[in-house]
Design a protein around this motif. Structure first.
Motif, PDB file in Angstrom:
ATOM      1  N   LEU A   5       0.805  -1.221   0.000  1.00  0.00           N
ATOM      2  CA  LEU A   5       0.000   0.000   0.000  1.00  0.00           C
ATOM      3  C   LEU A   5       0.841   1.276   0.000  1.00  0.00           C
ATOM      4  O   LEU A   5       0.298   2.367   0.126  1.00  0.00           O
ATOM      5  N   VAL A   6       2.168   1.137  -0.149  1.00  0.00           N
ATOM      6  CA  VAL A   6       3.031   2.317  -0.121  1.00  0.00           C
ATOM      7  C   VAL A   6       3.496   2.672  -1.531  1.00  0.00           C
ATOM      8  O   VAL A   6       2.978   3.590  -2.161  1.00  0.00           O
ATOM      9  N   CYS A   7       4.475   1.937  -2.041  1.00  0.00           N
ATOM     10  CA  CYS A   7       5.085   2.278  -3.338  1.00  0.00           C
ATOM     11  C   CYS A   7       4.095   2.346  -4.496  1.00  0.00           C
ATOM     12  O   CYS A   7       4.126   3.304  -5.279  1.00  0.00           O
ATOM     13  N   PRO A   8       3.217   1.354  -4.687  1.00  0.00           N
ATOM     14  CA  PRO A   8       2.331   1.385  -5.863  1.00  0.00           C
ATOM     15  C   PRO A   8       1.429   2.615  -5.928  1.00  0.00           C
ATOM     16  O   PRO A   8       1.010   3.020  -7.017  1.00  0.00           O
ATOM     17  N   ALA A   9       1.149   3.221  -4.779  1.00  0.00           N
ATOM     18  CA  ALA A   9       0.231   4.357  -4.762  1.00  0.00           C
ATOM     19  C   ALA A   9       0.777   5.565  -5.503  1.00  0.00           C
ATOM     20  O   ALA A   9       0.021   6.425  -5.961  1.00  0.00           O
ATOM     21  N   SER A  10       2.102   5.659  -5.646  1.00  0.00           N
ATOM     22  CA  SER A  10       2.715   6.821  -6.286  1.00  0.00           C
ATOM     23  C   SER A  10       2.806   6.712  -7.799  1.00  0.00           C
ATOM     24  O   SER A  10       3.151   7.682  -8.456  1.00  0.00           O
TER      25      SER A  10
ATOM     26  N   LYS B   1      -3.368   5.417   7.977  1.00  0.00           N
ATOM     27  CA  LYS B   1      -1.955   5.038   7.905  1.00  0.00           C
ATOM     28  C   LYS B   1      -1.419   5.091   6.476  1.00  0.00           C
ATOM     29  O   LYS B   1      -0.221   5.297   6.273  1.00  0.00           O
ATOM     30  N   TYR B   2      -2.296   4.888   5.501  1.00  0.00           N
ATOM     31  CA  TYR B   2      -1.891   4.880   4.093  1.00  0.00           C
ATOM     32  C   TYR B   2      -2.754   5.870   3.301  1.00  0.00           C
ATOM     33  O   TYR B   2      -3.521   5.482   2.422  1.00  0.00           O
ATOM     34  N   PRO B   3      -2.642   7.164   3.617  1.00  0.00           N
ATOM     35  CA  PRO B   3      -3.533   8.164   3.004  1.00  0.00           C
ATOM     36  C   PRO B   3      -3.333   8.322   1.504  1.00  0.00           C
ATOM     37  O   PRO B   3      -4.270   8.702   0.799  1.00  0.00           O
TER      38      PRO B   3
ATOM     39  N   ARG C 115     -15.278   3.655   7.815  1.00  0.00           N
ATOM     40  CA  ARG C 115     -15.873   4.561   6.833  1.00  0.00           C
ATOM     41  C   ARG C 115     -15.540   6.018   7.147  1.00  0.00           C
ATOM     42  O   ARG C 115     -15.308   6.819   6.246  1.00  0.00           O
ATOM     43  N   ALA C 116     -15.503   6.356   8.430  1.00  0.00           N
ATOM     44  CA  ALA C 116     -15.137   7.720   8.809  1.00  0.00           C
ATOM     45  C   ALA C 116     -13.694   8.022   8.424  1.00  0.00           C
ATOM     46  O   ALA C 116     -13.379   9.122   7.945  1.00  0.00           O
ATOM     47  N   HIS C 117     -12.821   7.046   8.572  1.00  0.00           N
ATOM     48  CA  HIS C 117     -11.413   7.235   8.209  1.00  0.00           C
ATOM     49  C   HIS C 117     -11.245   7.353   6.700  1.00  0.00           C
ATOM     50  O   HIS C 117     -10.428   8.148   6.215  1.00  0.00           O
ATOM     51  N   VAL C 118     -12.026   6.565   5.952  1.00  0.00           N
ATOM     52  CA  VAL C 118     -11.989   6.683   4.486  1.00  0.00           C
ATOM     53  C   VAL C 118     -12.439   8.072   4.067  1.00  0.00           C
ATOM     54  O   VAL C 118     -11.803   8.729   3.230  1.00  0.00           O
ATOM     55  N   ARG C 119     -13.542   8.548   4.654  1.00  0.00           N
ATOM     56  CA  ARG C 119     -14.057   9.884   4.304  1.00  0.00           C
ATOM     57  C   ARG C 119     -13.045  10.971   4.633  1.00  0.00           C
ATOM     58  O   ARG C 119     -12.976  11.995   3.949  1.00  0.00           O
ATOM     59  N   GLN C 120     -12.259  10.762   5.670  1.00  0.00           N
ATOM     60  CA  GLN C 120     -11.282  11.765   6.073  1.00  0.00           C
ATOM     61  C   GLN C 120     -10.206  11.975   5.009  1.00  0.00           C
ATOM     62  O   GLN C 120      -9.739  13.098   4.798  1.00  0.00           O
TER      63      GLN C 120
ATOM     64  N   ILE D 299      -8.750   0.938  -7.885  1.00  0.00           N
ATOM     65  CA  ILE D 299      -9.498   0.321  -6.786  1.00  0.00           C
ATOM     66  C   ILE D 299      -8.519  -0.069  -5.696  1.00  0.00           C
ATOM     67  O   ILE D 299      -7.538  -0.769  -5.947  1.00  0.00           O
ATOM     68  N   VAL D 300      -8.781   0.388  -4.479  1.00  0.00           N
ATOM     69  CA  VAL D 300      -7.970   0.003  -3.325  1.00  0.00           C
ATOM     70  C   VAL D 300      -8.796  -0.936  -2.459  1.00  0.00           C
ATOM     71  O   VAL D 300      -9.941  -0.634  -2.108  1.00  0.00           O
ATOM     72  N   LEU D 301      -8.218  -2.104  -2.140  1.00  0.00           N
ATOM     73  CA  LEU D 301      -8.904  -3.113  -1.352  1.00  0.00           C
ATOM     74  C   LEU D 301      -8.250  -3.258   0.009  1.00  0.00           C
ATOM     75  O   LEU D 301      -7.035  -3.090   0.144  1.00  0.00           O
ATOM     76  N   MET D 302      -9.072  -3.609   1.015  1.00  0.00           N
ATOM     77  CA  MET D 302      -8.560  -3.837   2.356  1.00  0.00           C
ATOM     78  C   MET D 302      -9.425  -4.858   3.052  1.00  0.00           C
ATOM     79  O   MET D 302     -10.658  -4.798   2.973  1.00  0.00           O
ATOM     80  N   ALA D 303      -8.807  -5.832   3.728  1.00  0.00           N
ATOM     81  CA  ALA D 303      -9.547  -6.837   4.480  1.00  0.00           C
ATOM     82  C   ALA D 303      -9.886  -6.321   5.873  1.00  0.00           C
ATOM     83  O   ALA D 303      -9.143  -5.526   6.458  1.00  0.00           O
ATOM     84  N   VAL D 304     -11.000  -6.796   6.414  1.00  0.00           N
ATOM     85  CA  VAL D 304     -11.411  -6.363   7.753  1.00  0.00           C
ATOM     86  C   VAL D 304     -10.371  -6.764   8.801  1.00  0.00           C
ATOM     87  O   VAL D 304     -10.274  -6.133   9.865  1.00  0.00           O
TER      88      VAL D 304
END
Length: 259
Positions: free
Chosen positions: A124-129, A152-154, A182-187, A138-143
């Motif tokens: 979730l770090v290098c590929p984002a740039s 942590k990975y804005p 969801r609140a963190h995603v919205r942030q 599309i960004v995926l994350m498991a519960v």
């Protein structure tokens, strides 16, 4: 610090140019590129396999390029869906770049392809740039990863056109706080849609495919304006050291902010 930041900007700018060229080329071929980002173990490959299978059932011409540091395990798994699949081995690099994608598409991508899924390296770090020429990210994350990951990975979550929450059948056991997530995603990405999914039950698979097809058909992909590359990572190119006029920091070195 200044030199490192200048190098980062130059390398990312070059990648952006190559990505823009690839995006234009794919648009002329009526191909929509979807870039899938997640950490390792998020269930990205399993969900993608189900999305490919649904697309094949609906006779949507799709293909997938899957990237890993080593092994062709994911390509073999995805090929079961019946869609064209190709493995891209990065030989240790922790992300994909536009030049790699472009090179691996030469002579392989079927002419009738409408949607090309690119499964990025689990990170979730290098590929984002790095823009890969995608129309949809599309960004995926498991519960099981915890609801604070968007904070942590804005860069990853902030650059997403769509966020997919995976392994939702494990939410209760993991003590996952969906409201906080969801609140963190919205942030970090106000207005972005969050889709819940579970590869075990098939929940959310059709929704993900529908969102992809809507973008293919011209619907705008939501993403807020971002400052360019707030966290840049630069690595040695896979085809050898950089030329003197295009220096690279040591592999896996994080470029510092401009001073």
């Amino acid at each position: 610090m200044c030199q490192s930041a200048d190098v980062t900007r130059a390398v990312l700018a070059k990648n952006d140019g190559l990505a823009a060229d690839l995006r234009g080329e794919l648009a002329r071929q009526s191909v929509t590129l979807v870039n899938l980002l997640s950490s390792p173990g998020s269930g990205k490959t399993e969900l993608l396999g189900q999305v490919l299978a649904r697309a094949v059932e609906r006779r949507v011409p799709v293909a997938a390029l899957t990237a890993d540091l080593a092994t062709e395990n994911d390509a073999r798994r995805l090929a079961r869906a019946g869609a064209p699949v190709k493995q891209l081995l990065t030989d240790g690099l922790c992300h994909l770049e536009a030049r790699q994608v472009r090179r691996h598409l030469d002579g392989w991508l079927p002419e009738a392809t409408a949607v090309l899924f690119v499964e990025n390296v689990g990170n979730l770090v290098c590929p984002a740039s790095y823009d890969l020429g995608e129309t949809l990210r599309i960004v995926l994350m498991a519960v099981t990863e915890g609801e604070d990951k968007p904070l942590k990975y804005p860069t990853a979550f902030g650059s997403a056109h769509l966020v997919v929450l995976t392994k939702t059948d494990l939410a209760e056991a993991a003590g996952f706080d969906a409201a906080a997530f969801r609140a963190h995603v919205r942030q970090v990405n106000p207005g972005v849609e969050v889709v819940r999914s579970c590869a075990r039950t098939g929940d959310g698979v059709d929704t993900v495919l529908e969102r992809v097809l809507a973008v293919r058909d011209g619907d705008p992909a939501h993403r807020p304006p971002l400052a360019p590359h707030p966290y840049g990572h630069v690595h040695e190119p896979e085809d050898g050291p950089a030329s003197p006029d295009e220096p690279h920091p040591h592999p896996h070195a994080v470029a510092g902010p401009a001073s």
